[in-house]
Motif scaffolding. Sequence first.
Motif, PDB file in Angstrom:
ATOM      1  N   ILE A  47     -40.437 -52.222  -4.781  1.00 48.62           N
ATOM      2  CA  ILE A  47     -41.479 -52.588  -3.825  1.00 48.62           C
ATOM      3  C   ILE A  47     -41.033 -52.109  -2.447  1.00 48.62           C
ATOM      4  O   ILE A  47     -39.919 -52.417  -2.004  1.00 48.62           O
ATOM      5  CB  ILE A  47     -41.748 -54.107  -3.826  1.00 48.62           C
ATOM      6  N   TYR A  48     -41.906 -51.369  -1.801  1.00 42.88           N
ATOM      7  CA  TYR A  48     -41.647 -50.864  -0.450  1.00 42.88           C
ATOM      8  C   TYR A  48     -42.589 -51.612   0.491  1.00 42.88           C
ATOM      9  O   TYR A  48     -43.816 -51.532   0.352  1.00 42.88           O
ATOM     10  CB  TYR A  48     -41.896 -49.355  -0.408  1.00 42.88           C
ATOM     11  N   GLN A  99     -49.574 -44.126   4.889  1.00 42.25           N
ATOM     12  CA  GLN A  99     -48.830 -42.874   5.038  1.00 42.25           C
ATOM     13  C   GLN A  99     -47.720 -42.761   4.006  1.00 42.25           C
ATOM     14  O   GLN A  99     -47.517 -41.698   3.408  1.00 42.25           O
ATOM     15  CB  GLN A  99     -48.244 -42.797   6.442  1.00 42.25           C
ATOM     16  N   LYS A 100     -46.988 -43.844   3.795  1.00 43.31           N
ATOM     17  CA  LYS A 100     -45.897 -43.804   2.818  1.00 43.31           C
ATOM     18  C   LYS A 100     -46.450 -43.607   1.408  1.00 43.31           C
ATOM     19  O   LYS A 100     -45.809 -42.970   0.560  1.00 43.31           O
ATOM     20  CB  LYS A 100     -45.085 -45.101   2.898  1.00 43.31           C
ATOM     21  N   PHE A 101     -47.636 -44.149   1.140  1.00 45.82           N
ATOM     22  CA  PHE A 101     -48.237 -43.929  -0.174  1.00 45.82           C
ATOM     23  C   PHE A 101     -48.483 -42.445  -0.409  1.00 45.82           C
ATOM     24  O   PHE A 101     -48.179 -41.911  -1.483  1.00 45.82           O
ATOM     25  CB  PHE A 101     -49.550 -44.714  -0.266  1.00 45.82           C
ATOM     26  N   ARG A 102     -49.021 -41.770   0.615  1.00 45.88           N
ATOM     27  CA  ARG A 102     -49.260 -40.336   0.451  1.00 45.88           C
ATOM     28  C   ARG A 102     -47.945 -39.578   0.268  1.00 45.88           C
ATOM     29  O   ARG A 102     -47.808 -38.736  -0.635  1.00 45.88           O
ATOM     30  CB  ARG A 102     -49.996 -39.797   1.674  1.00 45.88           C
ATOM     31  N   ASP A 103     -46.938 -39.888   1.102  1.00 48.70           N
ATOM     32  CA  ASP A 103     -45.670 -39.165   1.026  1.00 48.70           C
ATOM     33  C   ASP A 103     -44.975 -39.396  -0.311  1.00 48.70           C
ATOM     34  O   ASP A 103     -44.524 -38.447  -0.963  1.00 48.70           O
ATOM     35  CB  ASP A 103     -44.752 -39.600   2.176  1.00 48.70           C
ATOM     36  N   ASP A 161     -57.389 -54.748   1.250  1.00 45.19           N
ATOM     37  CA  ASP A 161     -58.683 -54.321   0.728  1.00 45.19           C
ATOM     38  C   ASP A 161     -58.576 -53.180  -0.276  1.00 45.19           C
ATOM     39  O   ASP A 161     -59.591 -52.704  -0.767  1.00 45.19           O
ATOM     40  CB  ASP A 161     -59.582 -53.895   1.896  1.00 45.19           C
ATOM     41  N   VAL A 162     -57.370 -52.674  -0.560  1.00 46.45           N
ATOM     42  CA  VAL A 162     -57.206 -51.530  -1.458  1.00 46.45           C
ATOM     43  C   VAL A 162     -56.183 -51.888  -2.520  1.00 46.45           C
ATOM     44  O   VAL A 162     -55.154 -52.508  -2.227  1.00 46.45           O
ATOM     45  CB  VAL A 162     -56.745 -50.269  -0.681  1.00 46.45           C
ATOM     46  N   GLN A 163     -56.488 -51.518  -3.755  1.00 47.07           N
ATOM     47  CA  GLN A 163     -55.564 -51.731  -4.864  1.00 47.07           C
ATOM     48  C   GLN A 163     -55.578 -50.472  -5.723  1.00 47.07           C
ATOM     49  O   GLN A 163     -56.519 -50.237  -6.481  1.00 47.07           O
ATOM     50  CB  GLN A 163     -55.984 -52.958  -5.669  1.00 47.07           C
ATOM     51  N   LEU A 164     -54.552 -49.647  -5.589  1.00 43.20           N
ATOM     52  CA  LEU A 164     -54.476 -48.375  -6.294  1.00 43.20           C
ATOM     53  C   LEU A 164     -53.243 -48.365  -7.191  1.00 43.20           C
ATOM     54  O   LEU A 164     -52.129 -48.642  -6.729  1.00 43.20           O
ATOM     55  CB  LEU A 164     -54.394 -47.206  -5.304  1.00 43.20           C
ATOM     56  N   HIS A 165     -53.417 -48.074  -8.449  1.00 42.62           N
ATOM     57  CA  HIS A 165     -52.343 -47.923  -9.434  1.00 42.62           C
ATOM     58  C   HIS A 165     -51.366 -49.111  -9.395  1.00 42.62           C
ATOM     59  O   HIS A 165     -50.171 -48.949  -9.148  1.00 42.62           O
ATOM     60  CB  HIS A 165     -51.573 -46.624  -9.202  1.00 42.62           C
ATOM     61  N   PRO A 166     -51.853 -50.330  -9.627  1.00 43.47           N
ATOM     62  CA  PRO A 166     -50.934 -51.486  -9.557  1.00 43.47           C
ATOM     63  C   PRO A 166     -49.893 -51.498 -10.659  1.00 43.47           C
ATOM     64  O   PRO A 166     -48.934 -52.266 -10.576  1.00 43.47           O
ATOM     65  CB  PRO A 166     -51.885 -52.686  -9.684  1.00 43.47           C
ATOM     66  N   GLU A 167     -50.063 -50.642 -11.684  1.00 43.09           N
ATOM     67  CA  GLU A 167     -49.086 -50.613 -12.772  1.00 43.09           C
ATOM     68  C   GLU A 167     -47.932 -49.669 -12.489  1.00 43.09           C
ATOM     69  O   GLU A 167     -47.012 -49.524 -13.313  1.00 43.09           O
ATOM     70  CB  GLU A 167     -49.794 -50.194 -14.070  1.00 43.09           C
ATOM     71  N   ALA A 168     -47.916 -48.996 -11.322  1.00 40.58           N
ATOM     72  CA  ALA A 168     -46.913 -47.982 -11.020  1.00 40.58           C
ATOM     73  C   ALA A 168     -45.530 -48.612 -10.864  1.00 40.58           C
ATOM     74  O   ALA A 168     -45.390 -49.813 -10.606  1.00 40.58           O
ATOM     75  CB  ALA A 168     -47.301 -47.226  -9.751  1.00 40.58           C
ATOM     76  N   SER A 169     -44.508 -47.772 -10.985  1.00 46.69           N
ATOM     77  CA  SER A 169     -43.135 -48.271 -10.864  1.00 46.69           C
ATOM     78  C   SER A 169     -42.758 -48.537  -9.411  1.00 46.69           C
ATOM     79  O   SER A 169     -41.867 -49.326  -9.139  1.00 46.69           O
ATOM     80  CB  SER A 169     -42.151 -47.266 -11.470  1.00 46.69           C
ATOM     81  N   CYS A 170     -43.407 -47.854  -8.468  1.00 46.02           N
ATOM     82  CA  CYS A 170     -43.163 -48.091  -7.046  1.00 46.02           C
ATOM     83  C   CYS A 170     -44.457 -48.603  -6.420  1.00 46.02           C
ATOM     84  O   CYS A 170     -45.488 -47.922  -6.477  1.00 46.02           O
ATOM     85  CB  CYS A 170     -42.698 -46.811  -6.348  1.00 46.02           C
ATOM     86  N   LEU A 171     -44.406 -49.786  -5.849  1.00 43.67           N
ATOM     87  CA  LEU A 171     -45.575 -50.378  -5.211  1.00 43.67           C
ATOM     88  C   LEU A 171     -45.320 -50.458  -3.709  1.00 43.67           C
ATOM     89  O   LEU A 171     -44.276 -50.949  -3.269  1.00 43.67           O
ATOM     90  CB  LEU A 171     -45.857 -51.777  -5.758  1.00 43.67           C
ATOM     91  N   ILE A 172     -46.284 -49.984  -2.938  1.00 42.26           N
ATOM     92  CA  ILE A 172     -46.201 -50.036  -1.480  1.00 42.26           C
ATOM     93  C   ILE A 172     -47.177 -51.100  -1.000  1.00 42.26           C
ATOM     94  O   ILE A 172     -48.345 -51.105  -1.403  1.00 42.26           O
ATOM     95  CB  ILE A 172     -46.527 -48.655  -0.871  1.00 42.26           C
ATOM     96  N   MET A 173     -46.707 -51.989  -0.139  1.00 42.77           N
ATOM     97  CA  MET A 173     -47.550 -53.108   0.298  1.00 42.77           C
ATOM     98  C   MET A 173     -47.045 -53.612   1.636  1.00 42.77           C
ATOM     99  O   MET A 173     -45.954 -53.256   2.086  1.00 42.77           O
ATOM    100  CB  MET A 173     -47.519 -54.230  -0.735  1.00 42.77           C
TER     101      MET A 173
END
Length: 1246
Positions: A357-358, A368-372, A386-398
């Motif tokens: 988790i970042y 920005q970190k999500f794009r990078d 308000d956004v939830q993208l790929h919650p099953e991913a190994s790295c989650l940015i929040m």
Amino acid sequence: MMEAERLVLPPPDPLDLPLRAVELGCTGRWELLNVPGAPESTLPHGLPPCAPDLQQEAEQLFLSSPAWLPLHGVEHSARKWERKTDPWSLLVALGAPVPSDLQAQRHPTTGQILGYKEVLLENTNLSATTSLSLRRPPGPVSQSLWGNPTQYPFWPGGMDEPTITDLSTREEAEEEIDFEKDLLTVPPGFKKGVDFAPKDHPTPAPGLLSLSRLLEPLDLSGGDEDESEAVGQPAGPRGDTASASPCSVPLARASSLEDLVLKEASTAVSTPEPPKPPPQEQWAIPVDVTSPVDDFYCLIPQPAFQWAFEPDVFQKQAILHLERHDSVFVAAHTSAGKTVVAEYAIALAQKHMTRTIYTSPIKALSNQKFRDFRNTFGDVGLLTGDVQLHPEASCLIMTTEILRSMLYSGSDVIRDLEWVIFDEVHYINDAERGVVWEEVLIMLPDHVSIILLSATVPNALEFADWIGRLKRRQIYVISTVARPVPLEHYLFTGNSPKTQGELFLLLDSRGAFHTKGYYAAAEAKKERMSKHAQTFGAKQPTHQGGPGQDRGVYLSLLASLRTRAQLPVVVFTFSRGRCDEQASGLTSLDLTTSSEKSEIHLFLQRCLARLRGSDRQLPQVLHMSELLHRGLGVHHSGVLPILKEIVEMLFSRGLVKVLFATETFAMGVNMPARTVVFDSMRKHDGSTFRDLLPGEYVQMAGRAGRRGLDPTGTVILLCKGRVPEMADLHRMMMGKPSQLQSQFRLTYTMILNLLRVDALRVEDMMKRSFSEFPSRKDSKAHEQVLAELTKRLGALEEPDMTGQLADLPDYYSWGEELTETRHMIQRRIVESVNGLKSLSVGRVVVVKNQEHHSTLGVILQVSSNSISRVFTTLVLCDKPESQDPQDGGPATPDVPHPDDLVGFKLFLPEGPCNHTVTKLQPGDVAAITTKVLRVNGEKILEDFSKRQQPKFKKDPPIAAVTTAVQELLRLAQAYPAGPPTLDPVNDLQLKDVSVVEGGLRARKLEELIRGAQCVYSPRFPAQYLKLRERMQIQKEMERLRFLLSDQSLLLLPEYHQRVEVLRTLGYVDEAGTVKLAGRVACAMSSHELLLTELMFDNALSALRPEEIAALLSGLVCQSPGDPGDQLPSTLKQGVERVQAVAKRIGEVQVACGLNQTVEEFVGELNFGLVEVVYEWARGMPFSELAGLSGTPEGLVVRCIQRLAEMCRSLRGAARLVGEPVLGAKMETAATLLRRDIVFAASLYTQ
């Protein structure tokens, strides 16, 4: 009589009338015949077939005339379906939890699996609503990401997880129960109970069952005999056993398990050997980054991630510790490459098939970190409000707030977590949101490793030491020595022909401050201002200058930078309005080529294509497009989010040459420039104007210098008015950055989330906060000292207090209390105006400090330092030969007699009298006498300082000194118990209640001390010394116990006040159990009390969705303003009702003791955007909203976005409480808000 006997007959049935209805054909006409009978038809086969209207028939039969319904025989009126019986379903039981598990046995060296062993599992009946253990089964898949407010969090790391036995022991130790009187006979909530009285007790009250009569059939006589034998034979062998057993002595009461253990330890005197002092714990370990890591690739032959460049030394050191699964704190300069450490942790988690988790402080940085990271790793998800993208991913940015919510709600994502990366940790200094970082760090489970990324901070080791002690694991602190791209700091004085291209160097790349450059800039500015005065009269130019002057300064500066190839440049301006003014004023400036214009145009068209037609024609969009085509940009909170992202992307491509930005651009946005310009060195921090802090200046100046592109970065400070003072510039540029400071505070959400979990206490959270760290870091040493003192106390001989010595404890306590009372009164005297006035030159005082014990002195000089007043005093003393033993204190009586306690028992020299001059603090003055001597202080001081020199050491003192010493000696001989002192009430006019009561109490204690009988006993001195030693040890033990207890917590009083607020409002009960309203408040992200009260008062249920959204905007809007007079009446009433509820909550808080006033609490609501939100929810285009309010478009968008998040949390709370209508309305309100440019998808996520 005939009327009374008349029978009431029922109305005749239609078939009983002497009539018959005949239908004539199919015309619908009827005729009546005077012949009784059923209706007939002239058609041969009756009416044609048709389907009757069942609804009308049912209404006519059952609703219009219910008399037709049968009173009995209803078997034909209702239809029944027979239930199929299935007796076997009663025998089906849920599967029992697995009682054991298979554990692999590995070779200790190679790790090869040698076999498997069956291991029995403990606590297999756990669930997410009863346990904090990681062994509990996962919750439903739908709740695996966000968790559930009703679930328990996982056990925080660093706390010892209690077993069932520990919990039961702790409950027994903490409960204060009188086993004779306080036992309950009826359980809470039950109507009947059990009477535990013995057989000979009277008949129990109604509703109680007698336990003794229920147990009569059982043979329990043996136990009774044993018990009676143990109690009835105290002198026999069993009596000895009983007296030695813990059951025979009264149960020890304790406030916590630690106290109980300490009390048990105090009884065990015969320990085999004294405990060894604990080794010095070092949790923060600094890493040397100056020595190269030559064996990096030998230690890590197959790195989890490789870069196109060679990592720096500090990055390699961090990677080595990540491979060992250590926690690290990287405090590096701006643009040094802290993200490399985060990237390696993400790659390592993917290699280990775990999760990372970042967290970031702001949503823009998360995008920005999500794009990078998505471009680098691919398997990356994003969670924001308000956004939830790929919650099953190994790295989650929040954001950090979302991670806190997941921790409190027991999200199953935490199970697979290996790393949590905290970016921009120095944001913990934020007064509003800093507490979130501390909460998350405290709540993280033990298996999660921590990576902290921060700018350079002076107390990195202290902060890492706190986290290390918190988590019981070592934190490796890695700091960089210098910036990779050094900075040069210049002053720019204006656009006069002489200095328009000249920059005055103030701080070079090596960190040397150039005073020559400062004086040259000041001279140039002075010359220009004098010419201005000659040309335009004596009036000096204003400090800030107008738009015209700003435009000239920037045109001159940018032209100079352009010729030197020092673009792109970021201009930091500390006002949104000035940003827009400065960018709009440069109408003649065009910094882009035709090819760059084309690229900018195509990029704008592609980004704006996702907006609806009217949104593309917004004034701000058109204005920003025109600026961007010329290479200019504006970036602040008032700009629409999509435009800010366009500006950032074009700036990172090098197409924006000049960017006017506020301070937020420097917070974590990794977009360096060639040059940074400061429009001013003063900013408004919300309350007042002040100079920039060193940390703020370094954060913004750090944007200068692109690694790999620029040899040095350029920082320019504009001097529009006068040149700032050199000391201010030196402090700002070379001062230490701000330390990491705790912003921990109690919130209702935190209290409720912890109260609903029995095993976690709010006091534990407060103990572990960074604010309590300085007082709690020595707790291990305190426990060690406490154990040693306990042993010493047990070994001490009890003092004899029989006979004449019976009042010896009282005598000791009277003496201690008298001393403390006098100290308090004297402290109040020296703090008062009259007391300080009396301490003038010539006043005779009694001095009591380490060097002098109750010695007379005369004040020679009064001076003041930065803290308090200093009194230079001539004090009596012995000759130097006897000074050392005197300092040791033999003249001080070890055993105080009544005269010593009541009076001062002044010091008298044993031999020839001597004197000294010393500087006294107010606390060294034990008493102010009524005597005043006429002394020449300056002469005495001059003579004394002269005689301190070796050359004049043997010179006799002058007459003024001799006279003063003789007078003091005469007073000491005349008043052995001390001269009369100034009365604080009568002489000094101190009318404070504590002083008056203290004086009365002191006189009462003096009488008691004079009447003590113990002093006449010959054993008094020896027994007094024994008692004093014992009492001093007990006093020190009480002090240490207090420091180790919850009572020493700084925020404990506020915690009790906030719990009282929750109890008054009905969120928790008397026992501290969270009720339904409290569980609803846990689901709220902010304004939890106000939202919950509005929900339970049904203040929202009667409103339409758009009206609810408009009212709730007052809770999230940050720009103050008046709601206006154009609101509909329902909204006006709604605003008044919300304010009334807020006022009621504020009054409860004041009544419970919180220091926030009702006006301050209600003032947190801003209803300036009620009309804007109302019209937006009704479908008004965004282009028409601008005319309704003067609020910048970016702030309006942010308000509506936060409002949609609040509607979602309210929807969940409504479902929790069982309000489907309100839940549906909140869902509708969120849908109405989420449209068009306000919720346009981020460019970074596309």
